[in-house]
Design a protein around this motif. Structure first.
Motif, mmCIF file in Angstrom:
data_model
loop_
_atom_site.group_PDB
_atom_site.id
_atom_site.type_symbol
_atom_site.label_atom_id
_atom_site.label_comp_id
_atom_site.label_asym_id
_atom_site.label_seq_id
_atom_site.Cartn_x
_atom_site.Cartn_y
_atom_site.Cartn_z
ATOM 1 N N MET A 64 0.828 -1.194 0.000
ATOM 2 C CA MET A 64 0.000 0.000 0.000
ATOM 3 C C MET A 64 0.865 1.249 0.000
ATOM 4 O O MET A 64 2.066 1.193 0.302
ATOM 5 C CB MET A 64 -0.917 -0.004 1.224
ATOM 6 N N LEU A 65 0.241 2.374 -0.327
ATOM 7 C CA LEU A 65 0.916 3.662 -0.229
ATOM 8 C C LEU A 65 1.092 4.041 1.239
ATOM 9 O O LEU A 65 0.258 3.722 2.092
ATOM 10 C CB LEU A 65 0.101 4.744 -0.939
ATOM 11 N N LYS A 66 2.182 4.740 1.514
ATOM 12 C CA LYS A 66 2.465 5.177 2.874
ATOM 13 C C LYS A 66 1.657 6.442 3.187
ATOM 14 O O LYS A 66 1.988 7.533 2.738
ATOM 15 C CB LYS A 66 3.957 5.454 3.033
ATOM 16 N N ASN A 67 0.594 6.260 3.933
ATOM 17 C CA ASN A 67 -0.235 7.379 4.375
ATOM 18 C C ASN A 67 -0.382 7.309 5.889
ATOM 19 O O ASN A 67 0.366 6.585 6.560
ATOM 20 C CB ASN A 67 -1.599 7.353 3.677
ATOM 21 N N LYS A 68 -1.314 8.039 6.468
ATOM 22 C CA LYS A 68 -1.476 8.002 7.921
ATOM 23 C C LYS A 68 -1.804 6.603 8.419
ATOM 24 O O LYS A 68 -1.262 6.148 9.440
ATOM 25 C CB LYS A 68 -2.577 8.978 8.361
ATOM 26 N N PHE A 69 -2.694 5.893 7.718
ATOM 27 C CA PHE A 69 -3.028 4.537 8.162
ATOM 28 C C PHE A 69 -1.795 3.652 8.156
ATOM 29 O O PHE A 69 -1.549 2.897 9.108
ATOM 30 C CB PHE A 69 -4.118 3.935 7.279
ATOM 31 N N TYR A 70 -0.979 3.738 7.098
ATOM 32 C CA TYR A 70 0.255 2.942 7.064
ATOM 33 C C TYR A 70 1.157 3.297 8.245
ATOM 34 O O TYR A 70 1.733 2.410 8.892
ATOM 35 C CB TYR A 70 1.016 3.146 5.753
ATOM 36 N N GLN A 71 1.286 4.587 8.536
ATOM 37 C CA GLN A 71 2.139 5.004 9.649
ATOM 38 C C GLN A 71 1.586 4.489 10.983
ATOM 39 O O GLN A 71 2.356 4.126 11.887
ATOM 40 C CB GLN A 71 2.261 6.536 9.684
ATOM 41 N N ASP A 72 0.263 4.413 11.101
ATOM 42 C CA ASP A 72 -0.346 3.846 12.313
ATOM 43 C C ASP A 72 0.019 2.368 12.449
ATOM 44 O O ASP A 72 0.290 1.877 13.555
ATOM 45 C CB ASP A 72 -1.862 4.007 12.274
ATOM 46 N N VAL A 73 0.024 1.667 11.323
ATOM 47 C CA VAL A 73 0.421 0.250 11.335
ATOM 48 C C VAL A 73 1.885 0.123 11.742
ATOM 49 O O VAL A 73 2.248 -0.714 12.590
ATOM 50 C CB VAL A 73 0.190 -0.380 9.943
ATOM 51 N N ALA A 74 2.736 0.953 11.139
ATOM 52 C CA ALA A 74 4.166 0.909 11.460
ATOM 53 C C ALA A 74 4.417 1.198 12.935
ATOM 54 O O ALA A 74 5.256 0.552 13.586
ATOM 55 C CB ALA A 74 4.912 1.906 10.578
ATOM 56 N N LYS A 115 -5.639 -6.839 13.605
ATOM 57 C CA LYS A 115 -7.008 -6.915 13.083
ATOM 58 C C LYS A 115 -7.851 -5.753 13.589
ATOM 59 O O LYS A 115 -8.640 -5.172 12.839
ATOM 60 C CB LYS A 115 -7.658 -8.242 13.492
ATOM 61 N N ASN A 116 -7.677 -5.408 14.851
ATOM 62 C CA ASN A 116 -8.451 -4.307 15.431
ATOM 63 C C ASN A 116 -8.106 -2.983 14.767
ATOM 64 O O ASN A 116 -8.986 -2.144 14.525
ATOM 65 C CB ASN A 116 -8.209 -4.232 16.932
ATOM 66 N N LEU A 117 -6.826 -2.771 14.472
ATOM 67 C CA LEU A 117 -6.429 -1.531 13.796
ATOM 68 C C LEU A 117 -6.963 -1.498 12.370
ATOM 69 O O LEU A 117 -7.465 -0.469 11.910
ATOM 70 C CB LEU A 117 -4.904 -1.397 13.791
ATOM 71 N N LEU A 118 -6.867 -2.628 11.682
ATOM 72 C CA LEU A 118 -7.335 -2.691 10.297
ATOM 73 C C LEU A 118 -8.834 -2.433 10.211
ATOM 74 O O LEU A 118 -9.302 -1.672 9.350
ATOM 75 C CB LEU A 118 -7.003 -4.055 9.682
ATOM 76 N N GLY A 119 -9.581 -3.049 11.110
ATOM 77 C CA GLY A 119 -11.031 -2.863 11.109
ATOM 78 C C GLY A 119 -11.677 -3.413 9.850
ATOM 79 O O GLY A 119 -11.148 -4.317 9.207
ATOM 80 N N ARG A 120 -12.801 -2.838 9.474
ATOM 81 C CA ARG A 120 -13.545 -3.299 8.311
ATOM 82 C C ARG A 120 -13.600 -2.210 7.238
ATOM 83 O O ARG A 120 -13.591 -1.021 7.537
ATOM 84 C CB ARG A 120 -14.965 -3.687 8.710
ATOM 85 N N ALA A 121 -13.653 -2.644 6.004
ATOM 86 C CA ALA A 121 -13.866 -1.745 4.852
ATOM 87 C C ALA A 121 -12.798 -0.666 4.717
ATOM 88 O O ALA A 121 -13.046 0.410 4.206
ATOM 89 C CB ALA A 121 -15.251 -1.105 4.922
ATOM 90 N N ARG A 122 -11.583 -0.970 5.179
ATOM 91 C CA ARG A 122 -10.504 0.019 5.120
ATOM 92 C C ARG A 122 -10.092 0.297 3.672
ATOM 93 O O ARG A 122 -9.787 1.439 3.310
ATOM 94 C CB ARG A 122 -9.315 -0.485 5.932
ATOM 95 N N ALA A 123 -10.084 -0.753 2.831
ATOM 96 C CA ALA A 123 -9.704 -0.561 1.426
ATOM 97 C C ALA A 123 -10.770 0.242 0.683
ATOM 98 O O ALA A 123 -10.453 1.134 -0.111
ATOM 99 C CB ALA A 123 -9.477 -1.909 0.755
ATOM 100 N N LYS A 124 -12.033 -0.069 0.926
ATOM 101 C CA LYS A 124 -13.117 0.694 0.300
ATOM 102 C C LYS A 124 -13.025 2.165 0.692
ATOM 103 O O LYS A 124 -13.172 3.061 -0.150
ATOM 104 C CB LYS A 124 -14.471 0.125 0.724
ATOM 105 N N ARG A 125 -12.763 2.404 1.946
ATOM 106 C CA ARG A 125 -12.675 3.772 2.463
ATOM 107 C C ARG A 125 -11.599 4.581 1.727
ATOM 108 O O ARG A 125 -11.792 5.748 1.403
ATOM 109 C CB ARG A 125 -12.356 3.707 3.964
ATOM 110 N N GLY A 126 -10.485 3.927 1.439
ATOM 111 C CA GLY A 126 -9.401 4.628 0.778
ATOM 112 C C GLY A 126 -9.526 4.706 -0.723
ATOM 113 O O GLY A 126 -9.542 5.789 -1.312
ATOM 114 N N MET A 127 -9.656 3.554 -1.363
ATOM 115 C CA MET A 127 -9.564 3.495 -2.823
ATOM 116 C C MET A 127 -10.855 3.904 -3.521
ATOM 117 O O MET A 127 -10.820 4.456 -4.617
ATOM 118 C CB MET A 127 -9.143 2.094 -3.256
ATOM 119 N N PHE A 128 -11.998 3.647 -2.891
ATOM 120 C CA PHE A 128 -13.286 3.930 -3.513
ATOM 121 C C PHE A 128 -13.900 5.238 -3.021
ATOM 122 O O PHE A 128 -14.464 6.003 -3.804
ATOM 123 C CB PHE A 128 -14.247 2.768 -3.260
ATOM 124 N N GLU A 129 -13.760 5.486 -1.726
ATOM 125 C CA GLU A 129 -14.365 6.688 -1.143
ATOM 126 C C GLU A 129 -13.394 7.871 -1.080
ATOM 127 O O GLU A 129 -13.811 8.997 -0.864
ATOM 128 C CB GLU A 129 -14.916 6.364 0.243
#
Length: 314
Positions: free
Chosen positions: A231-241, A254-268
């Protein structure tokens, strides 16, 4: 005759990746109309949505197209049934055991291709009876192989051991890259990231613009404990790191990833909190253009590269 062109009855051996949140009927039909093989990405679609996209794609093109089915998603049996009912003739499967549906699909007259990231799984797919294999190097965006084998190494290793057509994927956005992997033994290519930055991709325009702005090193493979994803390095990536510095459990991730994270970024288009899946080759993508133009650019560059190589004295 090129085996991929004859297998799919297409003009050019270029397959569009069936990417979640990018590969709807508009992109698939545009690629097919331009001489490649368009794929609808079923991974981000409920069954009724997939049926709608298949029907609209049939209206938009008379050329062959297919559906990409990640086998780790729910409603799998219903999705397969819709594909059969709607008369789809080409299915790409991934992220699962190819034995599960290959025979069933082939019994319905459907051509089946399986996506793998290693030689071991390529051989398993061949044994399962698939018609062709996509071997994807770890440069690719989205969910990826755990072995981190690059396309340059993976393609000749797979080619050496299989006897069915081979499609290369991962890091291919130019005609020169297409020439390179075909020189290594691939019969065709599958292109994902370059088609994200197309007019017809269903991904959000802000995400497309971020792909165009990406530079070398702006993507990273992470979340290996769940399913490796680039993935691209954005705030979510930095939170994972940041979470990784704390020695997280799988449950923590899993808790950090949550649900629909990809939809939120790439589609929304949430570029901060979304999961923005794209390949390393995004550093070579500098514009958003029609899918047909992308294909013509690749074919033109492929031919120019071939001429250069023919003239190269060694």
């Amino acid at each position: 005759m090129n085996t991929i062109k004859s297998l799919f009855n297409i003009e050019y051996p270029i397959v569009q990746g069936g990417m979640i949140w990018a590969s709807g009927w508009r992109l698939a039909s545009a690629v097919s109309n331009a001489g490649g093989l368009g794929l609808i990405g079923a991974g981000s679609m409920y069954p009724n949505v997939l049926r709608e996209h298949i029907q609209k794609c049939k209206e938009a093109t008379s050329k062959p197209f297919g559906v990409n089915v990640p086998m780790l998603y729910p409603n799998l049996e219903e999705i397969i049934q819709i594909i059969i009912e709607e008369g789809v003739k080409i299915v790409f499967t991934s992220a699962g055991n190819p034995k599960t549906y290959t025979k069933h699909l082939k019994d319905q007259g459907i051509t089946v291709v399986h996506v793998v990231s290693s030689l071991k799984f390529a051989l398993k797919a061949q044994d399962a009876g698939v018609d062709a294999i996509v071997a994807e190097g770890f440069e690719a965006g989205g969910h990826n192989g755990r072995d981190e084998t690059t396309t340059l190494a993976l393609i000749p290793m797979v080619k050496e051991k299989i006897h069915i057509p081979l499609i290369a994927a991962g890091g291919i956005a130019t005609g020169a890259a297409m020439y390179a992997v075909m020189a290594l033994g691939a019969n065709g290519v599958q292109v994902g990231s370059r088609f994200v930055a197309s007019d017809e991709a269903s991904s959000h325009m802000d995400f497309k613009k971020m792909v165009v702005d990406a530079k070398e090193g702006d993507t990273q493979l992470t979340l290996k404990e769940l399913a490796p994803v680039r993935m691209l390095k954005n705030k979510f990536y930095q939170d994972v790191a940041e979470l990784y510095t704390q020695g997280p459990s799988v449950e923590d991730l899993k808790n950090l990833l949550g649900r629909a994270r990809a939809k939120r970024g790439m589609f929304e288009g949430d570029l901060e909190e979304g999961e923005l899946e794209i390949g390393q080759v995004s550093g070579l993508i500098h514009d958003i253009k029609p899918a047909a133009e992308i294909i013509q650019d690749m074919i033109s560059e492929f031919k120019n590269t071939k001429n250069k190589m023919d003239q190269l004295a060694i």
